[in-house]
Design a protein around this motif. Structure first.
Motif, PDB file in Angstrom:
ATOM      1  N   GLU A 127       0.808  -1.224   0.000  1.00  0.00           N
ATOM      2  CA  GLU A 127       0.000   0.000   0.000  1.00  0.00           C
ATOM      3  C   GLU A 127       0.843   1.276   0.000  1.00  0.00           C
ATOM      4  OE1 GLU A 127      -3.594   0.260   0.247  1.00  0.00           O
ATOM      5  OE2 GLU A 127      -3.289  -1.732  -0.583  1.00  0.00           O
ATOM      6  N   PHE A 128       1.977   1.220   0.691  1.00  0.00           N
ATOM      7  CA  PHE A 128       2.769   2.448   0.743  1.00  0.00           C
ATOM      8  C   PHE A 128       4.261   2.136   0.714  1.00  0.00           C
ATOM      9  CE2 PHE A 128       3.131   1.386   5.191  1.00  0.00           C
ATOM     10  CZ  PHE A 128       1.870   0.910   5.531  1.00  0.00           C
ATOM     11  N   GLU A 129       5.017   3.114   0.213  1.00  0.00           N
ATOM     12  CA  GLU A 129       6.460   2.941   0.048  1.00  0.00           C
ATOM     13  C   GLU A 129       7.178   3.160   1.369  1.00  0.00           C
ATOM     14  OE1 GLU A 129       8.611   2.413  -2.675  1.00  0.00           O
ATOM     15  OE2 GLU A 129       6.792   1.644  -3.644  1.00  0.00           O
ATOM     16  N   ILE A 130       8.025   2.241   1.743  1.00  0.00           N
ATOM     17  CA  ILE A 130       8.824   2.408   2.957  1.00  0.00           C
ATOM     18  C   ILE A 130      10.261   2.018   2.640  1.00  0.00           C
ATOM     19  CG2 ILE A 130       9.242   1.451   5.270  1.00  0.00           C
ATOM     20  CD1 ILE A 130       6.306   1.314   5.666  1.00  0.00           C
ATOM     21  N   ALA A 131      11.200   2.826   3.141  1.00  0.00           N
ATOM     22  CA  ALA A 131      12.602   2.529   2.877  1.00  0.00           C
ATOM     23  C   ALA A 131      12.998   1.239   3.590  1.00  0.00           C
ATOM     24  CB  ALA A 131      13.458   3.681   3.379  1.00  0.00           C
ATOM     25  N   PRO A 132      13.821   0.406   2.962  1.00  0.00           N
ATOM     26  CA  PRO A 132      14.269  -0.831   3.609  1.00  0.00           C
ATOM     27  C   PRO A 132      15.025  -0.539   4.909  1.00  0.00           C
ATOM     28  CG  PRO A 132      14.874  -0.796   1.292  1.00  0.00           C
ATOM     29  CD  PRO A 132      14.363   0.560   1.613  1.00  0.00           C
ATOM     30  N   MET A 133      14.896  -1.426   5.870  1.00  0.00           N
ATOM     31  CA  MET A 133      15.665  -1.278   7.112  1.00  0.00           C
ATOM     32  C   MET A 133      17.094  -1.732   6.838  1.00  0.00           C
ATOM     33  SD  MET A 133      14.208  -0.139   9.854  1.00  0.00           S
ATOM     34  CE  MET A 133      14.362  -0.846  11.450  1.00  0.00           C
ATOM     35  N   THR A 134      18.029  -0.909   7.244  1.00  0.00           N
ATOM     36  CA  THR A 134      19.427  -1.260   7.024  1.00  0.00           C
ATOM     37  C   THR A 134      20.127  -1.434   8.376  1.00  0.00           C
ATOM     38  OG1 THR A 134      20.014   1.065   7.036  1.00  0.00           O
ATOM     39  CG2 THR A 134      19.538   0.074   4.875  1.00  0.00           C
ATOM     40  N   GLU A 135      21.318  -2.019   8.337  1.00  0.00           N
ATOM     41  CA  GLU A 135      22.095  -2.205   9.579  1.00  0.00           C
ATOM     42  C   GLU A 135      22.397  -0.834  10.207  1.00  0.00           C
ATOM     43  OE1 GLU A 135      22.878  -4.978  11.072  1.00  0.00           O
ATOM     44  OE2 GLU A 135      22.323  -6.450   9.556  1.00  0.00           O
TER      45      GLU A 135
END
Lengths: 580, 269
Positions: free
Chosen positions: A24-32
């Motif tokens: 449904e919505f764009e979310i930035a990937p979780m990074t270290e």
């Protein structure tokens, strides 16, 4: 020997991390790097990472069960009445909690997306002929959405125009960076009690409730923090919503809240022993239920059910007869306390209150009720001066409401948990199976319930998901695949994130979840590449959440034999039973 | 609306519709107009409408009112069709071969419908009080399990008691009972004599058995009761499901015949 084309990698927890769960919505990937930053906020910094198991480290939880979301000023973060599966921590900006109710128009609350009339009709020829067909190799969430529930998990981030004007007359509280909110709805599987709006450009860490539960389990300081938040933020609201406290002003309510005790009876994981308990005799079963308040004892206070269920029983011959059951928001003991205050008498508790499995109660002591609550209470709210005798009341109960045997049946088997329990009147049911066929027709030719189950008198509680008030099936789900849909609170399974671990099916005390083997369009089962074991998926009734008709089973019964009943509504249940 | 008030409401509507049909028919006849064309055409439309109930069942994913509402409409409009049929035929049995056939088809459809309604209202409550409520499609598997268990017990009795008394009795009397599908209609009407006769024979055998054989026979008796329960469910559930296999084909046959009748009446008038 399974063929190559059918062999896939078995789904695992965290295959679909939280940031990637919704289309449904764009979310930035979780990074270290992002996780490193999150671990520096005070709430996580104070936790001891060595307390967490290696396979579910705090870092992994944040990486996979967390996602960072950005909100503009005025964006709705959570909406009152929605069912939440996550909690939020303010990273920057502010979260403005609106304590009063906002209209659905303002909050943009919408019904979940359902099939169009044409796509509903198209099921007639589009339904696969073979059972449990999936497209597991195809990456197409939209395609699957019609058959899972991902579309129901709509983004509540609706922008509230002219926020200042709209909330001008509303009571609000601002939560600064570092504060947690939404944890109660997420952990107790209940509806959000308030709407929260971004008070400024804000950044929030959203944590899936599975991750939240792990943190709560391994970080005792976090558990203390959550309990403290409840007392500080929610207790007063909870009390205010209770009719007996509605006439109190803020100051008096705060005094009542300060002395209110949190009590818990029974086990949160009550379903683990439920099957064993069911095999014992009726007197044994009732004796095993923890007593909250005992008939004949001095009424030392008023009990408010916060979550879970309680049985109301009274002495009858040499046993105890169940007269009713109480759920969230209901009160025990007020009548006795009030009558004693009004008549200067010492009437004891007229009934026994027991935890059915598990119950969380708020206890307000008698002196507090007498000092702060009763003096200003409107006369209409006070009980009638003449108490009804136990004998009279027993007769009235058994004749007016639900027959005693039926009451015992639904309480002991804990069907009271259901908000959409399938009850079939077997004296009217012709076993035509139109209900089963209708269910299959609306679920890709796979019936999602069994027209079979325990019977009392001539009423069967069929093996269909009851969409429980306390859905214990959700407790162990490692991926959050089984969840409540945000608008109606129906318990649904996201087929995409279900890893087939069967935890929900094993946890369901009513055997209403089946594990099925996923097949491709040509009918061949999918196999795990590593173990050659078939790929399983959990399947159950979704109350036809994507259909335009509502529950097809009830609509399809030509004989008015089948109903989906909200067991919280005792009067409606009694009326339905009485008509039969 | 309660079930009782709904029934009262439906009867009132039915009575009004029947009176209106009778008045219209009467008015047309005293004006010497062809009332049978009006009643015939109305009857045909009503019967076509009645068949739509079956179509609605095939489309549970469309919001086409609840099936129970359709059922109520089906019952009372079905009764109305009987009134229309009476008005159309002048409450007489037709004389021509084709018309007589058509009339018989109508009678059969109406009677099967009324009997089916009676069965649907009467049998379910009788199913609930006797035997376990099993799913119809599972009955063959449950029967097979019982039969396998009994055969194992029979073999066990031969080994344990070094006697073929139970095995002989099984061969003579029980094999058919556990294999066949006998006495189905007896179960439908609730006639219990065949079971009582069999149990009487079992008791007759019991006195000539030793303790081990008697224990095995007791277990077999349990299976006899279980099998009888299954047969009871099979028979009565079968009737509940089966009457539609008479009602529906007859309806379609009648519709085809009615269309031919309509064309003939139009061409010959």
């Amino acid at each position: 020997m399974p063929e190559e084309a059918q062999s896939i990698k078995r789904p695992q927890r965290w295959d679909v991390p939280f940031w990637n769960e919704s289309a449904e919505f764009e979310i930035a990937p979780m990074t270290e790097e992002e996780v490193d930053r999150l671990l520096q906020i005070p709430l996580f910094r104070q936790m001891d990472p060595t307390r967490f198991p290696k396979n579910t480290s705090l870092r992994d939880i944040l990486l996979n069960d967390g996602r960072v979301r950005k909100f503009r000023k005025g964006d709705i973060i959570v909406r009152q009445g929605d069912y939440g599966n996550s909690a939020f921590i303010v990273l920057s900006g502010t979260a403005r909690v609106v304590l009063d109710k906002l209209s659905d128009r303002v909050t943009g609350r919408q019904e979940p997306v359902r099939k169009s009339a044409f796509s509903a009709f198209a099921q007639w020829w589009q339904n696969p002929k073979l059972p449990e067909v999936r497209h597991l190799g195809v990456k197409s969430p939209e395609r699957e959405a019609g058959h899972t529930d991902i579309i129901a998990r709509t983004d509540p981030a609706v922008f509230v125009q002219d926020m200042n004007v709209i909330i001008k007359d509303k009571r609000t509280v601002d939560l600064p960076a570092g504060e947690l909110f939404g944890e109660i709805a997420a952990l107790s599987r209940t509806a959000r009690t308030t709407t929260v709006i971004a008070g400024a450009e804000s950044e929030m860490l959203e944590i899936r409730w599975q991750g939240l539960r792990e943190i709560r389990l391994h970080a005792p300081e976090f558990k203390d923090y959550v309990d403290r938040l409840y007392r500080d933020h929610s207790l007063k609201n909870h009390l205010r919503e209770t009719p007996m406290f509605s006439h109190l002003n803020d100051e008096t309510l705060a005094r009542v809240a300060a002395v209110t005790e949190f009590l818990t009876f029974g086990k949160f994981e009550w379903y683990a022993t439920f099957t064993k308990i069911r095999e014992t005799t009726a007197p044994d079963r009732i004796q095993k239920e923890p007593v909250v308040a005992q008939e004949g004892h001095y009424p030392n206070g008023v009990y408010l059910i916060r979550s879970g269920f309680a049985r109301l029983s009274e002495t009858f011959n040499n046993g105890e007869r169940t007269v009713s059951y109480l759920g969230r928001g209901q009160i025990f003991g007020f009548e006795e306390v009030a009558l004693n205050w009004m008549k200067k008498s010492d009437l004891p508790f007229q009934r026994t209150l027991r935890a059915v499995g598990y119950v969380d109660v708020l206890f307000v002591p008698t002196p507090v009720i007498e000092q702060h609550v009763l003096p200003g209470m409107p006369e209409s709210e006070l009980p009638k001066p003449q108490p009804v005798s136990i004998d009279k009341r027993s007769q009235r109960r058994s004749h007016d409401k639900i027959p005693p045997e039926m009451m015992e049946f639904i309480v002991e088997r804990r069907f009271i948990n259901g908000t959409a329990t399938m009850i079939i009147d077997m004296d009217r049911c012709t076993r035509c199976d139109d209900c089963v066929r209708a269910c299959a027709a609306t679920h890709n030719n796979n019936p999602r319930f069994l027209r079979h189950g325990p019977i009392e008198d001539h009423f069967m509680i069929a093996n269909a998901c009851m969409h429980c008030q306390d859905p214990v099936c959700m407790i162990g789900c490692p991926t959050g695949a089984i969840h409540r849909d945000s608008t109606h609170g129906r318990v649904v399974i996201n087929d995409l994130t279900c890893i087939g671990c069967a935890t929900c099916a094993n946890s369901c005390p009513y055997d209403n979840i089946q594990m099925v083997t996923a097949r491709s369009t040509d009918g061949r089962p999918y196999y795990d590449q590593a173990t050659n074991q078939p790929i399983q998926k959990a399947a159950k009734c979704d109350l036809c959440s994507t259909q335009i008709t509502g529950p097809a089973c009830a609509n399809a019964c030509p004989h008015d034999a089948l109903v989906r009943m909200d067991m919280r509504n005792v009067d409606k249940l009694a009326d339905w039973l009485k008509q039969r | 609306m309660t079930l009782t008030s709904r029934r009262h409401f439906a009867w009132v509507l039915f009575a009004i519709a029947a009176i209106v049909a009778w008045v219209v028919d009467y008015a047309l006849r005293i004006e010497l107009r062809r009332a049978e064309i009006v009643t015939g055409l109305t009857l045909f439309i009503v019967v076509v409408f009645l068949t739509l109930f079956n179509a609605r069942k095939k489309l549970p994913f469309l919001p086409l009112l609840r099936a129970s509402t359709w059922m109520q409409i089906h019952i009372y409009v079905g009764l109305l069709s009987c009134v229309l049929f009476g008005l159309h035929t002048g409450w007489r049995v037709p004389t021509g071969t084709f018309e007589t056939t058509l009339a018989i088809l109508f009678y059969l459809v109406a009677i099967s419908g009324i009997v089916g309604l009676g069965i649907s209202r009467w049998l379910p409550a009788r199913l609930t009080v006797y035997g376990e409520n099993v799913i119809f499609e599972r009955i063959p598997a449950l029967r097979a399990t019982l039969r396998r268990e009994v055969e194992e017990m029979v073999l066990e009795s031969v080994g344990k008691a070094q006697s073929s008394a139970i095995a002989d009795f099984y061969d003579l009397r029980l094999r058919n009972f556990f294999q066949g599908t006998r006495y189905m209609w007896y179960h439908v009407i609730g006639y219990r004599q065949p079971l009582l006769d069999l149990l009487s024979e079992v008791r007759g055998l019991e006195r000539y058995l030793n303790a081990e054989e008697q224990a095995i026979l007791a277990q077999i008796v349990e299976r006899i009761h279980a099998r009888d329960d299954l047969d009871f469910q099979k028979a009565r559930q079968g009737v509940l499901k089966g009457w539609l296999f008479i009602h529906i084909p007859l309806t379609y046959s009648m519709l085809i015949a009615a269309m031919v009748h309509g064309v003939l009446a139009w061409r010959l008038s």
